[in-house]
Design a protein around this motif. Structure first.
Motif, PDB file in Angstrom:
ATOM      1  N   ILE A  63       0.833  -1.204   0.000  1.00  0.00           N
ATOM      2  CA  ILE A  63       0.000   0.000   0.000  1.00  0.00           C
ATOM      3  C   ILE A  63       0.868   1.254   0.000  1.00  0.00           C
ATOM      4  O   ILE A  63       0.588   2.223  -0.707  1.00  0.00           O
ATOM      5  N   GLU A  64       1.937   1.221   0.779  1.00  0.00           N
ATOM      6  CA  GLU A  64       2.871   2.359   0.788  1.00  0.00           C
ATOM      7  C   GLU A  64       3.506   2.536  -0.589  1.00  0.00           C
ATOM      8  O   GLU A  64       3.734   3.667  -1.040  1.00  0.00           O
ATOM      9  N   VAL A  66       2.053   1.776  -3.452  1.00  0.00           N
ATOM     10  CA  VAL A  66       1.018   2.397  -4.284  1.00  0.00           C
ATOM     11  C   VAL A  66       1.000   3.906  -4.056  1.00  0.00           C
ATOM     12  O   VAL A  66       1.015   4.699  -5.004  1.00  0.00           O
ATOM     13  N   ARG A  67       0.981   4.309  -2.783  1.00  0.00           N
ATOM     14  CA  ARG A  67       0.918   5.742  -2.457  1.00  0.00           C
ATOM     15  C   ARG A  67       2.143   6.496  -2.948  1.00  0.00           C
ATOM     16  O   ARG A  67       2.045   7.623  -3.425  1.00  0.00           O
ATOM     17  N   GLU A  68       3.305   5.856  -2.841  1.00  0.00           N
ATOM     18  CA  GLU A  68       4.532   6.510  -3.281  1.00  0.00           C
ATOM     19  C   GLU A  68       4.562   6.645  -4.807  1.00  0.00           C
ATOM     20  O   GLU A  68       5.032   7.651  -5.341  1.00  0.00           O
ATOM     21  N   ARG A  71       2.373   9.518  -5.597  1.00  0.00           N
ATOM     22  CA  ARG A  71       3.050  10.767  -5.245  1.00  0.00           C
ATOM     23  C   ARG A  71       4.100  11.155  -6.277  1.00  0.00           C
ATOM     24  O   ARG A  71       4.265  12.333  -6.606  1.00  0.00           O
ATOM     25  N   ASP A  92      -7.711  -1.287   1.007  1.00  0.00           N
ATOM     26  CA  ASP A  92      -7.133   0.044   1.242  1.00  0.00           C
ATOM     27  C   ASP A  92      -6.205   0.425   0.089  1.00  0.00           C
ATOM     28  O   ASP A  92      -6.100   1.591  -0.289  1.00  0.00           O
ATOM     29  N   GLY A  93      -5.516  -0.595  -0.459  1.00  0.00           N
ATOM     30  CA  GLY A  93      -4.628  -0.346  -1.596  1.00  0.00           C
ATOM     31  C   GLY A  93      -5.393   0.120  -2.822  1.00  0.00           C
ATOM     32  O   GLY A  93      -4.941   1.011  -3.553  1.00  0.00           O
ATOM     33  N   LYS A  95      -8.212   1.724  -2.750  1.00  0.00           N
ATOM     34  CA  LYS A  95      -8.608   3.102  -2.452  1.00  0.00           C
ATOM     35  C   LYS A  95      -7.450   4.076  -2.672  1.00  0.00           C
ATOM     36  O   LYS A  95      -7.650   5.231  -3.048  1.00  0.00           O
ATOM     37  N   ALA A  96      -6.221   3.581  -2.429  1.00  0.00           N
ATOM     38  CA  ALA A  96      -5.036   4.424  -2.604  1.00  0.00           C
ATOM     39  C   ALA A  96      -4.646   4.573  -4.071  1.00  0.00           C
ATOM     40  O   ALA A  96      -3.875   5.467  -4.426  1.00  0.00           O
ATOM     41  N   GLY A  97      -5.192   3.680  -4.928  1.00  0.00           N
ATOM     42  CA  GLY A  97      -4.889   3.809  -6.349  1.00  0.00           C
ATOM     43  C   GLY A  97      -4.446   2.542  -7.049  1.00  0.00           C
ATOM     44  O   GLY A  97      -4.120   2.575  -8.236  1.00  0.00           O
TER      45      GLY A  97
END
Length: 204
Positions: A63-64, A66-68, A71, A92-93, A95-97
């Motif tokens: 998930i981190e 995905v967020r990175e 970003r 959650d992943g 939802k993060a993208g």
């Protein structure tokens, strides 16, 4: 156009090797990484493909990652691999993208189908953005007066109404319209209206 690469990101060497072997059999070019950080350090912008990453990894989990990627503007579809207990994390992943998630044990056909969907969607999105950029370039070549008439035509005003509003002759408006249609490569007013919507000049 560069070929698509499947980036397999997993901290377990055996899993990386198994996924790489399976995906290679399906004809994919595969690159493996032992961590999200390793992938991010090696990735260069513009490379096409898809990321297949485990949800649970030390240091940086899926998930981190995905967020990175979001970003950093890395616009690759990311498919998360999750154990049953990790499904809430995988959601959650999404939802993060993330593009999708596949539960373990990984079904080869399901994973390949998810990869193909992700790549096809990403390519379609890139083509759409390229088309919008081309449209914007065409519009920016219009003069101020031509842009003004473009907006009025797209808003549904007749040549007579535009002429009255701008205090010019209908023939002049028609002349402007012909030049606008040529510059915008629009074969009809309907196409011009769709272009205006895509450019954000008018709302649906």
């Amino acid at each position: 156009m560069s070929p698509s690469t499947i980036f397999v990101v997993d901290d377990q060497e055996a899993v990386r090797a198994a996924l790489a072997e399976m995906l290679s059999v399906f004809g994919f070019h595969v690159e493996t990484h032992a961590s999200g950080r390793s992938f991010l350090d090696a990735y260069t912008q513009g490379r096409r493909g898809c990321v297949v990453a485990d949800v649970r990894m030390p240091e940086m989990d899926g998930i981190e990652l995905v967020r990175e990627c979001v970003r950093r503007g890395i616009r690759l579809p990311i498919i998360l691999i999750s154990g049953h207990a990790d499904v809430p994390m995988a959601v959650d992943g999404i939802k993060a993208g993330a593009e999708d998630f596949i539960e373990k044990p990984v079904d080869d056909v399901q994973l390949v189908a998810a990869i193909n969907r992700g790549i096809e969607r990403a390519l379609a999105q890139q083509d759409a953005e390229s088309s919008r950029e081309k449209l914007a370039i065409q519009f920016n070549r219009l003069t101020k007066r031509q842009a003004e008439i473009f907006d009025l035509v797209a808003a549904g005003h007749t040549s007579q109404a535009i002429a009255a509003q701008l205090d010019i002759s209908s023939r002049t408006v028609e002349s402007y319209r012909a030049v606008i249609m040529e510059k915008m490569q629009a074969e009809s007013v309907a196409v011009l209206v769709r272009q205006a919507v895509r450019l954000g000049r008018i709302a649906l």
